[in-house]
Design a protein around this motif. Structure first.
Motif, PDB file in Angstrom:
ATOM      1  N   PRO A  57       0.847  -1.188   0.000  1.00 59.28           N
ATOM      2  CA  PRO A  57       0.000   0.000   0.000  1.00 59.28           C
ATOM      3  C   PRO A  57       0.886   1.244   0.000  1.00 59.28           C
ATOM      4  N   ALA A  91      -8.365   0.899  -1.556  1.00 59.98           N
ATOM      5  CA  ALA A  91      -9.541   0.056  -1.771  1.00 59.98           C
ATOM      6  C   ALA A  91      -9.143  -1.416  -1.802  1.00 59.98           C
ATOM      7  N   ASP A  92     -10.030  -2.266  -1.296  1.00 55.36           N
ATOM      8  CA  ASP A  92      -9.763  -3.708  -1.266  1.00 55.36           C
ATOM      9  C   ASP A  92      -9.434  -4.269  -2.640  1.00 55.36           C
ATOM     10  N   ARG A  93     -10.077  -3.737  -3.676  1.00 57.96           N
ATOM     11  CA  ARG A  93      -9.823  -4.265  -5.020  1.00 57.96           C
ATOM     12  C   ARG A  93      -8.387  -3.992  -5.465  1.00 57.96           C
ATOM     13  N   LEU A 133      -5.843  -3.974  -3.334  1.00 53.54           N
ATOM     14  CA  LEU A 133      -4.993  -4.818  -2.496  1.00 53.54           C
ATOM     15  C   LEU A 133      -5.177  -6.295  -2.781  1.00 53.54           C
ATOM     16  N   GLY A 180      -8.345  -7.608  -3.495  1.00 54.83           N
ATOM     17  CA  GLY A 180      -9.747  -7.953  -3.345  1.00 54.83           C
ATOM     18  C   GLY A 180     -10.076  -8.799  -2.151  1.00 54.83           C
ATOM     19  N   SER A 181      -9.165  -8.960  -1.206  1.00 55.61           N
ATOM     20  CA  SER A 181      -9.433  -9.798  -0.044  1.00 55.61           C
ATOM     21  C   SER A 181      -9.768  -8.945   1.157  1.00 55.61           C
ATOM     22  N   ALA A 182     -10.922  -9.166   1.729  1.00 51.29           N
ATOM     23  CA  ALA A 182     -11.292  -8.454   2.941  1.00 51.29           C
ATOM     24  C   ALA A 182     -10.844  -9.229   4.172  1.00 51.29           C
ATOM     25  N   ASP A 183     -10.572 -10.524   4.021  1.00 52.53           N
ATOM     26  CA  ASP A 183     -10.121 -11.347   5.140  1.00 52.53           C
ATOM     27  C   ASP A 183      -8.637 -11.155   5.344  1.00 52.53           C
ATOM     28  N   THR A 184      -8.261 -10.789   6.567  1.00 53.54           N
ATOM     29  CA  THR A 184      -6.852 -10.591   6.856  1.00 53.54           C
ATOM     30  C   THR A 184      -6.445 -11.361   8.086  1.00 53.54           C
ATOM     31  N   ASP A 242      -2.987 -10.158   3.745  1.00 54.34           N
ATOM     32  CA  ASP A 242      -4.162 -10.720   3.095  1.00 54.34           C
ATOM     33  C   ASP A 242      -3.819 -12.086   2.511  1.00 54.34           C
ATOM     34  N   ALA A 288      -0.219  -5.242   4.535  1.00 52.54           N
ATOM     35  CA  ALA A 288      -0.946  -3.988   4.659  1.00 52.54           C
ATOM     36  C   ALA A 288      -0.261  -3.177   5.754  1.00 52.54           C
TER      37      ALA A 288
END
Length: 141
Positions: free
Chosen positions: A20, A95-97, A99, A101-105, A115, A121
């Protein structure tokens, strides 16, 4: 040990890395992702690609001492960009997309979130400085 990339380096052997990053402009910050892939340095934000250039086309690359390895200055096609590898106070996360696209970390080795793709991150100054040291090694700066 990282190898310095040259225009003659085979791209399939070139290192790849993404973190990021925040594009710093006058009084605003724009979250995005700084990546190195196939010998190209690229910064992408939610609005689109800020720069995407082969390393040979990067005119200037500096890691100022006052940034503490957590920021860099890049000049591509005559345009200068200031990039922070640590989230500035009050700035949004990319934005998640962007990174992956994974919201689970899950928590990685330094306490930063990782991720599913393994990208770190940046949540602290220490994580940003660690990412900066990796960038400095990869870019030979």
């Amino acid at each position: 040990m990282a190898t310095r990339l040259t225009p003659a380096s085979p791209t399939h052997l070139a290192p790849s890395y993404a973190t990021p990053a925040w594009l710093l402009r006058a009084r605003t910050t724009v979250p995005g992702v700084l990546s190195l892939y196939a010998g190209r340095l690229r910064l992408v934000t939610a609005a689109g690609v800020v720069f995407d250039a082969p390393l040979a086309a990067v005119e200037r690359l500096a890691f100022p001492w006052y940034e503490g390895s957590a920021g860099l200055r890049v000049t591509v096609d005559g345009h200068r960009y200031r990039v922070s590898l640590t989230r500035p106070r009050g700035a949004a996360f990319p934005a998640d997309r962007l990174l992956g696209g994974s919201a689970d970390t899950a928590h990685g080795p330094g306490g930063g979130a990782v991720d599913k793709t393994g990208a770190v991150a940046v949540h602290s100054v220490l994580d940003g400085r660690g990412a900066g040291r990796v960038w400095r090694t990869l870019l030979g700066a």
